[in-house]
Design an enzyme around this catalytic site. Sequence first.
Site, short mmCIF file in Angstrom:
data_model
loop_
_atom_site.label_atom_id
_atom_site.label_comp_id
_atom_site.label_asym_id
_atom_site.label_seq_id
_atom_site.Cartn_x
_atom_site.Cartn_y
_atom_site.Cartn_z
N LYS A 1 -0.86 -2.04 -5.03
CA LYS A 1 -1.70 -0.72 -5.15
C LYS A 1 -1.22 0.07 -5.81
O LYS A 1 -0.27 0.84 -5.84
CB LYS A 1 -2.62 -0.16 -4.27
CG LYS A 1 -3.82 -1.02 -3.38
CD LYS A 1 -3.97 0.02 -2.37
CE LYS A 1 -5.34 -1.14 -0.99
NZ LYS A 1 -5.78 -0.54 -0.13
N ASP B 1 0.90 -1.34 0.04
CA ASP B 1 0.21 -0.05 0.24
C ASP B 1 0.80 1.48 -0.16
O ASP B 1 1.65 1.46 -1.39
CB ASP B 1 -0.88 0.11 0.89
CG ASP B 1 -1.90 0.73 1.10
OD1 ASP B 1 -2.28 1.80 -0.14
OD2 ASP B 1 -2.50 1.38 2.80
N PHE C 1 -10.10 -0.80 -1.16
CA PHE C 1 -9.62 -1.51 -0.04
C PHE C 1 -10.13 -2.79 -0.08
O PHE C 1 -11.19 -2.50 -0.77
CB PHE C 1 -10.64 -0.85 1.15
CG PHE C 1 -10.32 -1.87 2.58
CD1 PHE C 1 -8.79 -1.22 2.91
CD2 PHE C 1 -10.48 -3.12 3.12
CE1 PHE C 1 -8.53 -1.52 4.10
CE2 PHE C 1 -10.33 -3.59 3.71
CZ PHE C 1 -8.89 -3.09 4.84
P1 IMP Z 1 1.75 -0.45 4.26
O1 IMP Z 1 2.69 -0.77 4.61
O2 IMP Z 1 1.31 0.69 4.18
O3 IMP Z 1 2.37 -1.02 2.65
O4 IMP Z 1 0.64 -1.35 4.17
C1 IMP Z 1 1.12 -3.00 4.27
C2 IMP Z 1 -0.19 -3.39 5.36
O5 IMP Z 1 -1.12 -3.07 4.84
C3 IMP Z 1 -0.58 -4.63 4.63
O6 IMP Z 1 0.48 -5.41 4.72
C4 IMP Z 1 -2.24 -4.93 5.52
O7 IMP Z 1 -2.12 -5.76 6.42
C5 IMP Z 1 -3.05 -3.36 5.34
N1 IMP Z 1 -3.11 -3.13 4.22
C6 IMP Z 1 -3.62 -2.21 3.18
N2 IMP Z 1 -3.95 -1.90 2.18
C7 IMP Z 1 -5.06 -2.86 2.74
C8 IMP Z 1 -6.04 -3.49 1.62
O8 IMP Z 1 -6.64 -2.62 1.36
N3 IMP Z 1 -7.08 -4.51 2.31
C9 IMP Z 1 -6.38 -5.21 3.59
N4 IMP Z 1 -5.62 -4.69 4.31
C10 IMP Z 1 -4.36 -3.91 3.95
#
Ligand code: IMP
Length: 168
Positions: free
Chosen positions: A125, A97, A144
């Site tokens: 994403k 994300d 999401f």
């Molecule tokens: P990042 O550190 O911002 O890349 O977020 C990654 C973590 O956030 C993932 O390992 C997920 O646990 C959670 N996450 C981010 N986007 C989603 C989504 O669309 N659905 C469910 N969990 C998400």
Amino acid sequence: MNLKVLITEEEIKQRLKALGKEISEDFNGETVIAVCILKGAFMFTADLIREMKTEVTVEFMRIKSYDGMTKRQDKLLYDIENEIKGKNVLIIDDILDTGGSLKFATTELKKREPAKIKTCVLLEKEREKDFKADFVGFKIPDKFVVGYGLDVNELYRDLPYIAVVEND
Ligand code: IMP
Ligand code: MG
């Protein structure tokens, strides 16, 4: 809450076959330590390692992220159990994300001097992020999603497919 299927169970299966092969070739058939980032990547990890042609061991890691007043903080909640020095490591996460958690996990594990470290995510994403994964299953819109390990308030991890959550 309304769930709309984005990636089917069959599509995941097919993609994982190719991904497993690609990753195995990248590691030249050498033994790989698969580091599963809990909880979201548990199902992906279980299926992906079965598609890998190399010898694999499995470790688990849990990272807690929260947004403070000014900046995001990542914390190691649960660490892997075995040493990775001089070994091949593949970090496996559910979704990229912002990239914050994978960046944190990679930085943390690099300090332990593995021979090689690569990252793999099931979903990426389409948005601005500060980390690039080496292997990506599917690129998806910035929405999401749940299922196949991913949750909303701990629900829907058990779904065999990926779905977009639509509030109505
Ligand atoms: P990042 O550190 O911002 O890349 O977020 C990654 C973590 O956030 C993932 O390992 C997920 O646990 C959670 N996450 C981010 N986007 C989603 C989504 O669309 N659905 C469910 N969990 C998400
Ligand atoms: Mg996660």
